[in-house]
Design a protein around this motif. Structure first.
Motif, PDB file in Angstrom:
ATOM      1  N   ALA A   1     -10.356  11.250   4.810  1.00 53.30           N
ATOM      2  CA  ALA A   1      -9.000  11.291   4.258  1.00 53.30           C
ATOM      3  C   ALA A   1      -8.875  10.293   3.098  1.00 53.30           C
ATOM      4  CB  ALA A   1      -7.977  10.968   5.349  1.00 53.30           C
ATOM      5  N   TYR A   2      -9.446   9.116   3.301  1.00 51.98           N
ATOM      6  CA  TYR A   2      -9.413   8.101   2.241  1.00 51.98           C
ATOM      7  C   TYR A   2     -10.208   8.585   1.030  1.00 51.98           C
ATOM      8  CZ  TYR A   2      -8.085   3.196   1.354  1.00 51.98           C
ATOM      9  OH  TYR A   2      -7.475   2.049   0.921  1.00 51.98           O
TER      10      TYR A   2
ATOM     11  N   ASP B   1      -0.935   8.619   0.328  1.00 45.76           N
ATOM     12  CA  ASP B   1      -2.138   9.155   0.978  1.00 45.76           C
ATOM     13  C   ASP B   1      -3.131   8.053   1.324  1.00 45.76           C
ATOM     14  OD1 ASP B   1      -1.098  11.677   0.869  1.00 45.76           O
ATOM     15  OD2 ASP B   1      -2.265  12.310  -0.876  1.00 45.76           O
ATOM     16  N   GLU B   2      -3.256   7.104   0.426  1.00 42.59           N
ATOM     17  CA  GLU B   2      -4.151   5.987   0.711  1.00 42.59           C
ATOM     18  C   GLU B   2      -3.590   5.136   1.858  1.00 42.59           C
ATOM     19  OE1 GLU B   2      -5.304   4.038  -3.058  1.00 42.59           O
ATOM     20  OE2 GLU B   2      -4.800   5.936  -4.044  1.00 42.59           O
TER      21      GLU B   2
ATOM     22  N   ARG C   1     -12.450  10.859  10.445  1.00 42.34           N
ATOM     23  CA  ARG C   1     -11.238  11.449   9.854  1.00 42.34           C
ATOM     24  C   ARG C   1     -10.609  10.513   8.821  1.00 42.34           C
ATOM     25  NH1 ARG C   1     -10.536  12.797  15.611  1.00 42.34           N
ATOM     26  NH2 ARG C   1     -11.057  15.006  15.818  1.00 42.34           N
ATOM     27  N   ALA C   2     -10.532   9.241   9.163  1.00 40.73           N
ATOM     28  CA  ALA C   2      -9.920   8.295   8.226  1.00 40.73           C
ATOM     29  C   ALA C   2     -10.774   8.137   6.975  1.00 40.73           C
ATOM     30  CB  ALA C   2      -9.715   6.945   8.906  1.00 40.73           C
ATOM     31  N   PHE C   3     -12.078   8.097   7.187  1.00 37.35           N
ATOM     32  CA  PHE C   3     -12.985   7.926   6.052  1.00 37.35           C
ATOM     33  C   PHE C   3     -12.816   9.051   5.043  1.00 37.35           C
ATOM     34  CE2 PHE C   3     -16.961   8.513   3.782  1.00 37.35           C
ATOM     35  CZ  PHE C   3     -17.371   7.236   3.485  1.00 37.35           C
TER      36      PHE C   3
ATOM     37  N   ASP D   1     -12.636   9.375  15.004  1.00 37.56           N
ATOM     38  CA  ASP D   1     -11.442   8.825  14.347  1.00 37.56           C
ATOM     39  C   ASP D   1     -11.791   8.143  13.031  1.00 37.56           C
ATOM     40  OD1 ASP D   1      -9.863   9.770  16.376  1.00 37.56           O
ATOM     41  OD2 ASP D   1      -9.664   7.841  17.402  1.00 37.56           O
ATOM     42  N   GLU D   2     -12.904   7.454  13.024  1.00 39.87           N
ATOM     43  CA  GLU D   2     -13.323   6.825  11.779  1.00 39.87           C
ATOM     44  C   GLU D   2     -13.723   7.893  10.755  1.00 39.87           C
ATOM     45  OE1 GLU D   2     -16.124   3.545  12.670  1.00 39.87           O
ATOM     46  OE2 GLU D   2     -15.243   3.509  14.674  1.00 39.87           O
TER      47      GLU D   2
ATOM     48  N   ALA E   1      -8.318  11.201  -0.821  1.00 43.33           N
ATOM     49  CA  ALA E   1      -7.139  10.647  -1.487  1.00 43.33           C
ATOM     50  C   ALA E   1      -7.505  10.003  -2.818  1.00 43.33           C
ATOM     51  CB  ALA E   1      -6.452   9.622  -0.581  1.00 43.33           C
ATOM     52  N   LEU E   2      -8.719   9.492  -2.912  1.00 43.96           N
ATOM     53  CA  LEU E   2      -9.147   8.843  -4.149  1.00 43.96           C
ATOM     54  C   LEU E   2      -9.919   9.773  -5.073  1.00 43.96           C
ATOM     55  CD1 LEU E   2     -10.387   5.496  -2.587  1.00 43.96           C
ATOM     56  CD2 LEU E   2      -8.336   5.814  -3.983  1.00 43.96           C
TER      57      LEU E   2
ATOM     58  N   LYS F   1      -8.581   0.389  19.180  1.00 46.89           N
ATOM     59  CA  LYS F   1      -9.287   1.178  20.204  1.00 46.89           C
ATOM     60  C   LYS F   1      -9.916   0.276  21.268  1.00 46.89           C
ATOM     61  CE  LYS F   1     -13.937   1.046  18.646  1.00 46.89           C
ATOM     62  NZ  LYS F   1     -15.145   1.520  19.301  1.00 46.89           N
TER      63      LYS F   1
ATOM     64  N   ALA G   1      -8.172   2.922  14.027  1.00 44.48           N
ATOM     65  CA  ALA G   1      -9.374   3.449  14.685  1.00 44.48           C
ATOM     66  C   ALA G   1     -10.339   2.323  15.045  1.00 44.48           C
ATOM     67  CB  ALA G   1     -10.063   4.469  13.776  1.00 44.48           C
ATOM     68  N   LEU G   2     -10.322   1.258  14.258  1.00 47.24           N
ATOM     69  CA  LEU G   2     -11.234   0.144  14.524  1.00 47.24           C
ATOM     70  C   LEU G   2     -10.601  -0.965  15.347  1.00 47.24           C
ATOM     71  CD1 LEU G   2     -12.746  -0.176  10.950  1.00 47.24           C
ATOM     72  CD2 LEU G   2     -13.913   0.694  12.989  1.00 47.24           C
TER      73      LEU G   2
ATOM     74  N   TRP H   1      -5.492   0.963 -10.725  1.00 48.88           N
ATOM     75  CA  TRP H   1      -5.526   1.078  -9.261  1.00 48.88           C
ATOM     76  C   TRP H   1      -6.650   2.030  -8.854  1.00 48.88           C
ATOM     77  CZ3 TRP H   1      -1.461  -0.331  -5.416  1.00 48.88           C
ATOM     78  CH2 TRP H   1      -1.733   0.161  -4.123  1.00 48.88           C
TER      79      TRP H   1
ATOM     80  N   LEU I   1       0.810  -1.217   0.000  1.00 45.41           N
ATOM     81  CA  LEU I   1       0.000   0.000   0.000  1.00 45.41           C
ATOM     82  C   LEU I   1       0.846   1.272   0.000  1.00 45.41           C
ATOM     83  CD1 LEU I   1      -3.041  -0.876   2.285  1.00 45.41           C
ATOM     84  CD2 LEU I   1      -2.808  -1.105  -0.189  1.00 45.41           C
TER      85      LEU I   1
ATOM     86  N   ALA J   1      -4.842   4.579   9.329  1.00 42.58           N
ATOM     87  CA  ALA J   1      -5.589   5.352  10.335  1.00 42.58           C
ATOM     88  C   ALA J   1      -6.954   4.715  10.581  1.00 42.58           C
ATOM     89  CB  ALA J   1      -5.762   6.796   9.856  1.00 42.58           C
ATOM     90  N   TYR J   2      -7.592   4.294   9.514  1.00 45.58           N
ATOM     91  CA  TYR J   2      -8.897   3.635   9.643  1.00 45.58           C
ATOM     92  C   TYR J   2      -8.742   2.311  10.397  1.00 45.58           C
ATOM     93  CZ  TYR J   2     -13.758   3.859   7.950  1.00 45.58           C
ATOM     94  OH  TYR J   2     -15.121   4.028   7.834  1.00 45.58           O
TER      95      TYR J   2
ATOM     96  N   ALA K   1      -4.454   6.865   5.139  1.00 53.98           N
ATOM     97  CA  ALA K   1      -5.873   6.753   5.495  1.00 53.98           C
ATOM     98  C   ALA K   1      -6.225   5.315   5.858  1.00 53.98           C
ATOM     99  CB  ALA K   1      -6.740   7.239   4.326  1.00 53.98           C
ATOM    100  N   PHE K   2      -5.652   4.387   5.123  1.00 52.53           N
ATOM    101  CA  PHE K   2      -5.946   2.971   5.377  1.00 52.53           C
ATOM    102  C   PHE K   2      -5.549   2.595   6.800  1.00 52.53           C
ATOM    103  CE2 PHE K   2      -4.912  -1.522   5.477  1.00 52.53           C
ATOM    104  CZ  PHE K   2      -5.920  -2.125   4.752  1.00 52.53           C
TER     105      PHE K   2
END
Lengths: 194, 194, 194, 194, 194, 194
Positions: free
Chosen positions: D54-55, C47-48, D50-52, D47-48, D58-59, C62, C58-59, D157, C42, C54-55, C51-52
Motif C-alpha cells: 500500500a505504501y 494514502d501514505e 499489505r502495508a508495504f 499484515d506487513e 501510494a508513492l 501485534k 502491524a509491527l 515530499w 502525515l 497500518a505498517y 499505509a504508515f
C-alpha cells in the motif's frame, strides 16, 4: 627562527605574566633551551593555562606502570589520528628523547600498527586510539584484552586519561592554529654526543 | 536510588579524602542536594580531580560573552555527538535549569539543528561540533562565520575550549563507565514552585 | 503550548479529513489526551498516512516474542543514531510508560551500551543498530548471535522490521521537520499516582 | 532458473495465501510474466505485506511532478548507496523499462554524478541521497536548491518519501537476504521488438 | 642498521635479478648512497616492478607545471591520509631535499591545512586529497577552483595522477609491510654542508 | 552510439599515435570489435598509457592461482566500492564473459556478500576490499584467514595487487570522467549462440 605567528590569539609578554606562570615558563626554558610554544599560546588564558599544565603533569610526570616514553607514544599516536600539527611535532621530539630512538615517533604518528614496538605497546595503543576515536564503544572486552597484555586497572586509567587529555589538547591546538617551535623537528634525531 | 556502580574504578570514602576535595564536594552537595557522581568517580585520582575541576570552573564559571546556558548547550550537543551517557544526562539537567527551559536539552542532545535556539546559537553549535569532530579542518572561514554571527575572538575561544574540555570529559566518562545520578533525569523538567 | 509549526508542510483540518483518518486520530486523542503530531503531519498525504500507520500497527501492536517496551527500545536506540528529534522524544515517552522506567529511554537514546538493560536486550539492540546503519553487512553470524541470546527467527524479523520501519520514519520526520508535542517530554518521568 | 533460496524465511504457498494477497500477486504475474520475489518473501507476514505494498503504490503509482522513471531513479540510486542487491537489480530493470534507456540504471546505481541525466534529475538525486544517508542534516538550504531546480514542495515530499520508503525496503531485503529473480537482470536491456 | 625484514615477501638477490632491474637499482644506489627498500620489495615481481617504476618516472621525473617538490608534497600528503609508513618516511625525505626545507614534509604529512605552503599549493593538496579519498565526488567545480588557482588542465591531470599512483603504492606498501630504510628518517633535516 | 565525450581531456587521433600504442589499440579492437574508451582516454599521456597497460597485463594476463574471472571479480567489487562508472561497467562485462555468468558482475558490484560466489571467493573479496578501503589496518590475521581459505602468499599478493592497481585506475577514471563504451552494458548478458 620562523616569523610565522604561533597562535591566532595574542601572546602575552613574559615579563607581565603572573609570577607562577613566568617561573614555570622560565624553568622549562632553562631545561629545554627554548620555550615550547604551547606555554606561550595558552598563557593567553591564565586560569586555563594553570589547569592545563596541572592536568598534564598529573598524567605525564607521575609514577605509572607506563614508562614516560610509553605515555608519549600515546600522545603521538592519538595526535596523529587527530591531525594535530603541534602535538605530533612537539611530542614526537619528546618521544624520541625519552625512548632514545630516532625513528619510533614517526612510525607511531603515521601508523602504529607498523611501528617497532612491543605487542604490549601495540595493545596499549589500540586502546588509546579507541578512547580517542570511539570511546562510546569501550566495554569489558577491551579491559580483558589489556589485562591479558599485563596492564593493571590503574595502568588502563593512565592510558585512557592520557588519550583523553590529548583529545582536549589536540582540539585546542588545531583551533588556535598553534605552531610548533622549529627546534622540535630535529630534536632526538641525532646520536647523542658523549 | 540505584545500586548500580557509578564507575568501574573504586570510589574513595568522602571522610578520608584530602580536605580541599572534601570541602569542594560538600559545597556542591549543599548547593545541589546531592553529590554528582563525577566528583566521586574522579576522586579516585586526586591530582587529576583537582586539575579537572579547576579547568571546568575556568571555562564554565567565568565571565564570558556566552551565557552559562549557552555553554551548557555546547556541553550537551557535543556530549550527544560523543554518546556520553553521564554528560548528556547531568549537563542536560544543568542546561534545563540554566535556560529555564524543560525541552531544550533533549533537543540539543538529539539534533541541535532542529532545536528551539537562535541562529546565533546554531552557529555556535556548528563550530562546537566541528571542534569536537573535525578540529583539524578548522580554518579562517569558520572564524569569519562566527564573527558574522556576532561572536568576538574571545567568545570563539570559549566555544572551542568548552568543546575541547568535554572531548576529554566524555572520553573519561565513557572509559570509566560513569553513571549519572538518578536525580538528574527529572531536574529542570517541572515548573518551578513559587 | 508552543506556537512553532509542527511540520514544513500544511496540516489538514481534522474536520475535513476522511472519516477513517479522523476516527483514528480521535481515538488516539482519547487515549493519550492529545494528538501526537505525527498524525497531523502525515495526514497531509492520506494514502501514505494509512499505509504508515497500518505498517506501524502491524509491527508495534501485534503479539511478538519481544515485549512492547523492547520494541520501543529499538525505536529509541535507532532514532537516536539517526538523530531524529520527533522519534526520540515521542517514542522515548512511550518507552518510559511501557517499561515503567523513567530513565531507560534517555539511556538507550544516548548510548544503549551503557543502559540498564539485559544482555538479551543488548544483543537485540546491537542487531537493530546494524540493520539501521549497516544492513548490507548482515550475515549468518548475526543470526547465530541472536539465536544464542534466545531469539527465534520470528523475533529476529521483528527486531529488524522495527529498525527498518523507523529508518523510514526517522527520514520522514527529519525531512518535514516534524516537531514533537510538548507533552512527550515529561511523560513517564514522574511516579504514577495511586 | 536458479534453485537458490529467495529469502532466509519461509515462503508461503500461493494457494494458501489470503485472497487479497493472492490476487495481487497473480495480477503482477500476469503483467510481468513472473512473480517478483519481493512479493513472495514479504508474504511471510501478511499484515506487513499489505502495508508495504500500500505504501509502495501510494508513492510509486500515483500522479506526481516526478515521472515514474524519475521515481525509479531515486530507488536505484539510494539502493546502490545502501548496497541492496534485490532493489538495485529489480528496480534497475523497472527503471530501464520506464526510461526506455538500457544504460541509465547501471549508471545511477554506480555513481549518479556521472549518469546521463538532466541537471534537474541530478539535484533530485542529491537530495534523495541526503535523505538516505544524512537526513538529520536536511535544512532550508536543501529546499532552496530544489525550488531553484524547479521542484515544488509536493515534488520534494515525493523525492524524500521515495528515498525514505526504500530505506525501509533496502534494510528488509538485506536482512532477509532477498534474492532478485533472474528475469530482472536482462529486462529492458534489449531494443524492443516492433 | 635494523635487522627487521623489509617486506613480508622474499627479497631477490641483486646478483640474480634481470639486468635491467639490477642496473636501475645500482643507479639509484650510486645516486642516493643506498638502495631504497621499495626497489627490493617490488623486485619480487619483475614485471610489476618494471611497470611500477615506469609509471613512477612518467609522473615524477617529467616536465610539469608542478615542481618536483610539489609533486612530492602530493605524495606525502596523500600517503599520510592513507597511513602508509614507507611512503611518508621515504617521500618525506625526498620532499625535504627537493624543497630544501627541513619541516615541510612533517607538516604536510600531519595536516597540510596548517603547513607552510602557498595558497596555490593548498588548493593543489585539497584536490589531491579528494582524488585520494573521494574521487567519485569530483566534478566541474573542482576544476574551476584549480583553474582559479592558476593550474592548467594538464597540471590538474598531474595532480590527480600522482595522487592516483600513490593510492596504488600506499596499498602495496601496507599490504607487504614495506619498511623504510633507516637512512630516510634524517635525510634533508640538517643544513647542507658547504 | 552516444555522442557524449568519453573524457574531459582531448583524445588523440589513432592515426597520429606512436606505433606501439596504435598497434596495441588495433589489436584490442580486432579482438573485441571496438576500442574500449580507457585506451583512448589514457592515450592523452603516452608514457602513462604504456606503464598503465604494462601494469594491467602483468596482473591480469599472467598465470596465477586466481582465475581470470576471479581477478575480474576483484576489479568489479573494488570498483563498485569506489563508485567508478567506467570500471564497473567495462570490467563487469569482462567478468560476465570470463565467468560465463550473466549475473555475477551485478551481484559483486552491488554487494559481494550476497553474490553467488564460493566461500573462497568471499574471503578473497573481503581482503580485496580491505586493501581498497583500509589497507593501513592489514595485519597477520588477514593473511591467516586467506591461508585457511587455501590461498598461497603469491595468491594473496595477486589479490592485493589487483585491488591496488584498480585503486589507481578508479581514481583516474573518476578524475577524467571516463565514459564506458555502450557495447559493455549488454556484453555477456545473453546466452552464447552456438
Amino acid at each position: 627562527m620562523s616569523d610565522k605567528p604561533i597562535s591566532r590569539y595574542p601572546i602575552p609578554d613574559l615579563q607581565h605574566m603572573p609570577e607562577d606562570m613566568r617561573s614555570r615558563i622560565l624553568a622549562v626554558q632553562e631545561k629545554s633551551g627554548f620555550v615550547p610554544n604551547v606555554f606561550l599560546a595558552l598563557a593567553h588564558r591564565p586560569d586555563e593555562f594553570r589547569a592545563f599544565f596541572a592536568y598534564h603533569d598529573a598524567l605525564m610526570e607521575k609514577e605509572s606502570g607506563l614508562s614516560k616514553a610509553e605515555r608519549e607514544m600515546i600522545v603521538v599516536a592519538t595526535s596523529g589520528a587527530n591531525q594535530c600539527h603541534y602535538c605530533v611535532v612537539a611530542h614526537g621530539a619528546i618521544l624520541r628523547v625519552r625512548a632514545r630512538d630516532p625513528r619510533v615517533a614517526d612510525q607511531v604518528a603515521i601508523n602504529y600498527r607498523k611501528a617497532d614496538i612491543t605487542p604490549r605497546q601495540k595493545a596499549m595503543l589500540d586502546f588509546a586510539l579507541k578512547v580517542s576515536l570511539a570511546a562510546h564503544e569501550i566495554g569489558e572486552e577491551d579491559f580483558a584484552v589489556l589485562h591479558a597484555a599485563g596492564f593493571s586497572d590503574e595502568d588502563i586509567w593512565d592510558i585512557g586519561a592520557v588519550a583523553a587529555f590529548f583529545a582536549l589538547s589536540n582540539r585546542m591546538a588545531n583551533m588556535v592554529d598553534m605552531r610548533p617551535n622549529d627546534e622540535f623537528y630535529l630534536m632526538g634525531r641525532l646520536p647523542r654526543e658523549k
